[in-house]
Write an enzyme that holds these catalytic residues in place. Structure first.
Site, PDB file in Angstrom:
ATOM      1  N   SER A  72     -33.340  -8.269  28.147  1.00  0.00           N
ATOM      2  CA  SER A  72     -33.018  -6.833  28.104  1.00  0.00           C
ATOM      3  C   SER A  72     -34.288  -6.006  27.987  1.00  0.00           C
ATOM      4  O   SER A  72     -34.233  -4.787  27.892  1.00  0.00           O
ATOM      5  CB  SER A  72     -32.081  -6.532  26.930  1.00  0.00           C
ATOM      6  OG  SER A  72     -32.684  -6.892  25.706  1.00  0.00           O
ATOM      7  N   THR A  78      -7.456  33.946  38.511  1.00  0.00           N
ATOM      8  CA  THR A  78      -6.612  32.824  38.100  1.00  0.00           C
ATOM      9  C   THR A  78      -6.116  32.234  39.413  1.00  0.00           C
ATOM     10  O   THR A  78      -5.957  32.975  40.395  1.00  0.00           O
ATOM     11  CB  THR A  78      -5.397  33.244  37.238  1.00  0.00           C
ATOM     12  OG1 THR A  78      -4.554  34.095  38.033  1.00  0.00           O
ATOM     13  CG2 THR A  78      -5.795  33.983  35.973  1.00  0.00           C
ATOM     14  N   HIS A  79      -5.914  30.945  39.453  1.00  0.00           N
ATOM     15  CA  HIS A  79      -5.497  30.262  40.693  1.00  0.00           C
ATOM     16  C   HIS A  79      -6.454  30.552  41.845  1.00  0.00           C
ATOM     17  O   HIS A  79      -6.048  30.529  43.009  1.00  0.00           O
ATOM     18  CB  HIS A  79      -4.075  30.663  41.112  1.00  0.00           C
ATOM     19  CG  HIS A  79      -3.074  30.609  40.002  1.00  0.00           C
ATOM     20  ND1 HIS A  79      -2.345  29.487  39.705  1.00  0.00           N
ATOM     21  CD2 HIS A  79      -2.720  31.552  39.077  1.00  0.00           C
ATOM     22  CE1 HIS A  79      -1.556  29.731  38.665  1.00  0.00           C
ATOM     23  NE2 HIS A  79      -1.777  30.975  38.258  1.00  0.00           N
ATOM     24  N   SER A 122     -31.450  23.704  55.917  1.00  0.00           N
ATOM     25  CA  SER A 122     -30.876  22.592  56.665  1.00  0.00           C
ATOM     26  C   SER A 122     -31.907  22.117  57.679  1.00  0.00           C
ATOM     27  O   SER A 122     -32.717  22.902  58.169  1.00  0.00           O
ATOM     28  CB  SER A 122     -29.608  23.076  57.368  1.00  0.00           C
ATOM     29  OG  SER A 122     -29.389  22.338  58.536  1.00  0.00           O
ATOM     30  N   LYS A 146     -29.416  28.329  57.315  1.00  0.00           N
ATOM     31  CA  LYS A 146     -28.758  27.896  56.083  1.00  0.00           C
ATOM     32  C   LYS A 146     -29.596  28.039  54.817  1.00  0.00           C
ATOM     33  O   LYS A 146     -30.792  27.824  54.815  1.00  0.00           O
ATOM     34  CB  LYS A 146     -28.349  26.418  56.201  1.00  0.00           C
ATOM     35  CG  LYS A 146     -27.255  26.152  57.202  1.00  0.00           C
ATOM     36  CD  LYS A 146     -25.899  26.635  56.732  1.00  0.00           C
ATOM     37  CE  LYS A 146     -25.399  25.886  55.564  1.00  0.00           C
ATOM     38  NZ  LYS A 146     -24.328  24.982  55.782  1.00  0.00           N
ATOM     39  N   GLU A 189     -24.865  21.716  43.381  1.00  0.00           N
ATOM     40  CA  GLU A 189     -24.080  20.630  43.986  1.00  0.00           C
ATOM     41  C   GLU A 189     -24.474  19.284  43.377  1.00  0.00           C
ATOM     42  O   GLU A 189     -23.629  18.433  43.097  1.00  0.00           O
ATOM     43  CB  GLU A 189     -24.311  20.574  45.496  1.00  0.00           C
ATOM     44  CG  GLU A 189     -23.609  21.685  46.250  1.00  0.00           C
ATOM     45  CD  GLU A 189     -24.010  21.695  47.718  1.00  0.00           C
ATOM     46  OE1 GLU A 189     -23.123  21.657  48.563  1.00  0.00           O
ATOM     47  OE2 GLU A 189     -25.212  21.746  48.031  1.00  0.00           O
ATOM     48  N   TYR A 207     -20.926  -9.335  16.561  1.00  0.00           N
ATOM     49  CA  TYR A 207     -21.794  -9.106  17.713  1.00  0.00           C
ATOM     50  C   TYR A 207     -21.422 -10.034  18.869  1.00  0.00           C
ATOM     51  O   TYR A 207     -21.125 -11.211  18.676  1.00  0.00           O
ATOM     52  CB  TYR A 207     -23.278  -9.340  17.337  1.00  0.00           C
ATOM     53  CG  TYR A 207     -24.208  -9.125  18.523  1.00  0.00           C
ATOM     54  CD1 TYR A 207     -24.639  -7.850  18.877  1.00  0.00           C
ATOM     55  CD2 TYR A 207     -24.611 -10.194  19.318  1.00  0.00           C
ATOM     56  CE1 TYR A 207     -25.458  -7.642  19.985  1.00  0.00           C
ATOM     57  CE2 TYR A 207     -25.425 -10.001  20.424  1.00  0.00           C
ATOM     58  CZ  TYR A 207     -25.848  -8.723  20.756  1.00  0.00           C
ATOM     59  OH  TYR A 207     -26.651  -8.528  21.848  1.00  0.00           O
ATOM     60  N   LYS A 230     -26.994  -0.340  26.430  1.00  0.00           N
ATOM     61  CA  LYS A 230     -28.192   0.492  26.553  1.00  0.00           C
ATOM     62  C   LYS A 230     -28.408   1.032  27.962  1.00  0.00           C
ATOM     63  O   LYS A 230     -28.707   2.211  28.134  1.00  0.00           O
ATOM     64  CB  LYS A 230     -29.410  -0.278  26.042  1.00  0.00           C
ATOM     65  CG  LYS A 230     -29.430  -0.331  24.504  1.00  0.00           C
ATOM     66  CD  LYS A 230     -30.506  -1.198  23.951  1.00  0.00           C
ATOM     67  CE  LYS A 230     -30.180  -2.678  24.038  1.00  0.00           C
ATOM     68  NZ  LYS A 230     -28.920  -3.062  23.340  1.00  0.00           N
TER      69      LYS A 230
HETATM   70  N1  ARG Z   1     -31.218  -7.657  23.069  1.00  0.00           N
HETATM   71  C1  ARG Z   1     -30.095  -7.747  22.235  1.00  0.00           C
HETATM   72  C2  ARG Z   1     -29.151  -6.553  22.476  1.00  0.00           C
HETATM   73  O1  ARG Z   1     -29.596  -5.584  22.936  1.00  0.00           O
HETATM   74  C3  ARG Z   1     -30.504  -7.748  20.792  1.00  0.00           C
HETATM   75  C4  ARG Z   1     -29.537  -8.461  19.926  1.00  0.00           C
HETATM   76  C5  ARG Z   1     -29.526  -9.902  20.260  1.00  0.00           C
HETATM   77  N2  ARG Z   1     -28.705 -10.625  19.378  1.00  0.00           N
HETATM   78  C6  ARG Z   1     -28.277 -11.876  19.641  1.00  0.00           C
HETATM   79  N3  ARG Z   1     -27.505 -12.414  18.773  1.00  0.00           N
HETATM   80  N4  ARG Z   1     -28.600 -12.482  20.761  1.00  0.00           N
HETATM   81  O2  ARG Z   1     -27.972  -6.620  22.194  1.00  0.00           O
END
Ligand code: ARG
Length: 459
Positions: free
Chosen positions: A24, A156-157, A278, A284, A291, A318, A326
């Site tokens: 990550s 409105t509308h 454009s 244009k 947009e 977890y 993230k």
């Molecule tokens: N990189 C992990 C995350 O963002 C950190 C936590 C990792 N924990 C684990 N038990 N592998 O979630």
């Protein structure tokens, strides 16, 4: 590449493709400053509670500061073999101060660490958002004062309904953004609670002082339950929702700008610097910025649905799925912030096409309600007044004229209650001036509200 974090239990090295897949670092690298700050607070606490010696504490903290310097100057050799930002920092520290660096993980886990880092990181964005939202409100409030008397069609509308002031319309936008501000402030309270000390899931056998760390890191309090703390991502969902609401508001504002700029509607013009031409049609002038804001709303909503879906099936505590939070929230924050940042200038370069706005505001019998209210004030039941004015409008349509173009005699055929003063009372300027109640469109009310907003924002 060998990852030594858990190699004690493993005979085989991690598959390179799996490592690429599971790392990550490419996403959470932005957390490095926060991660180091959290670790410094944790180390100070470990020393305070007697788990490390004074000289160890000093060495670790100065080492961490060096790691920070390396990261800031681009000298830190990030390595995906260490999976994420947390392990990269630990390894960089060990490189600088040796095995002592391995003590930083005492009494914590990456599970409570990442949750803590993310809360702090997002908290900083909440504060940036708040200042951006306030900046836009200030621009809108000032502009609404300038346009407190400018006639504008109220719809409105998408049909012209009643005249309003342009200032009143701008203050309506302001209210949306004020709600966004309040929403952020309330979710900031839920965000600002510290999970650290929950360790992997069940807390730690070490005597630690969580309150001490929380105070150092600016948290209001500490989480109540270690299992919930490491698996809670409500604060990410909340942020994704707050972003979605902001984008929904910006998208509605953008939609109005696009509409108003259409040559057939022609109520405002946007500065050329916010438009594009454009490649084929030389005439244009396109409202690309609004947009794009409208378009970017899609991916921000995507992050909300993505987060809710990510979390919906997760058992406590977890799970690695949560690592995906993230990329979703960072992208959502980037997009929302880029839109928020453009808004003050986008809005302040707006030019009202007053002539046309007045014309449209006065068209389509937009003063019909005022005529009905006039009769009601003289004692006629509103339903009856409504009916009579409906008939008057029908006549006008037949004659292709406006109510104000009818003669008094014509009008009196429908009700003897109508006097000559009607020709003043249902002028569009009078229609708006008479709506003096709190939150109404009258120039007076608009100035009052705008001043209240500016006072609140102290600008
Ligand atoms: N990189 C992990 C995350 O963002 C950190 C936590 C990792 N924990 C684990 N038990 N592998 O979630």
């Amino acid at each position: 590449m060998k990852n030594t974090t858990w190699s004690g239990r493993f005979n085989k090295q991690m598959d390179t493709e799996v490592l690429e897949f599971s790392q990550s670092l490419s996403v959470d690298i932005v957390l490095y400053e926060t991660d180091i700050a959290v670790t410094i607070a944790h180390i100070e606490m470990l020393f305070k509670c007697g788990h490390i010696k004074k000289n160890e504490c000093v060495k670790i903290i100065s080492g961490l500061k060096k790691v920070l310097k390396q990261a800031e100057t681009g000298r830190l050799k990030w390595n995906i073999a260490f999976e994420d930002v947390h392990m990269n920092i630990e390894n960089a520290l060990v490189k600088i101060i040796g095995d002592l660096g391995k003590k930083i993980h005492l009494g914590r886990s990456r599970n409570d660490l990442v949750a803590t880092d993310l809360r702090i990181y997002l908290r900083e964005f909440v504060d940036i958002y708040l200042s951006k939202l306030r900046e836009i409100q200030v621009v809108l409030a000032h502009m609404s004062k300038e346009h407190s008397k400018s006639l504008f069609p109220g719809y409105t509308h998408l049909q012209v309904a009643q005249p309003v002031t342009f200032g009143h319309h701008l203050l309506a936008w302001c209210e949306m953004l004020y709600r966004d501000e309040l929403r952020l402030l309330s979710f900031r309270k839920l965000l600002n609670i510290m999970p650290l000390g929950s360790a992997a899931l069940s807390g730690t056998s070490l005597k630690i002082d969580r309150e001490f760390v929380a105070k150092k890191l600016g948290f209001d309090s500490v989480t109540n339950n270690s299992m919930d703390a490491v698996s809670d991502r409500d604060f990410v969902c909340d942020f994704a929702y707050a972003n979605s609401m902001i984008m929904m508001h910006l998208s509605r504002i953008s939609e109005e700008l696009v509409l108003w700029m259409s040559p057939q509607i022609n109520l405002v013009s946007l500065d050329e610097s916010f438009c594009t031409g454009s490649s084929i049609m030389p005439q244009k002038k396109n409202p690309d910025v609004p947009e794009l804001i409208r378009g970017k709303t899609g991916s921000v909503y995507g992050a909300l649905i993505g987060m809710l879906t990510l979390m919906k099936g997760l058992p406590l505590t977890y799970n690695r799925d949560m690592q995906e939070d993230k990329s979703m929230i960072f992208e959502s924050v980037d997009t929302t912030l880029s839109c928020l940042a453009l808004m003050p200038r986008l809005i302040s370069t707006l030019k009202l096409n007053s002539k046309n706005a007045e014309l449209v505001a006065s068209s389509s019998f937009s003063n019909a309600t005022d005529l009905a209210e006039y009769l009601s004030k003289k004692g006629m039941a509103f339903r009856e007044a409504h009916h009579i004015v409906g008939k008057i409008v029908k006549l006008c349509e037949k004659k292709s004229v406006d109510i104000l173009e009818l003669s008094l005699a014509d009008l009196q055929k429908y009700s003897s209650m109508i006097d000559a003063d009607i020709f003043d009372i249902i002028r569009p300027e009078m229609c708006i001036a008479s709506r003096e109640g709190d939150g109404g469109t009258s120039p007076k009310s608009v100035v009052k509200k705008a001043n209240a907003i500016l006072r609140r924002l102290r600008k």
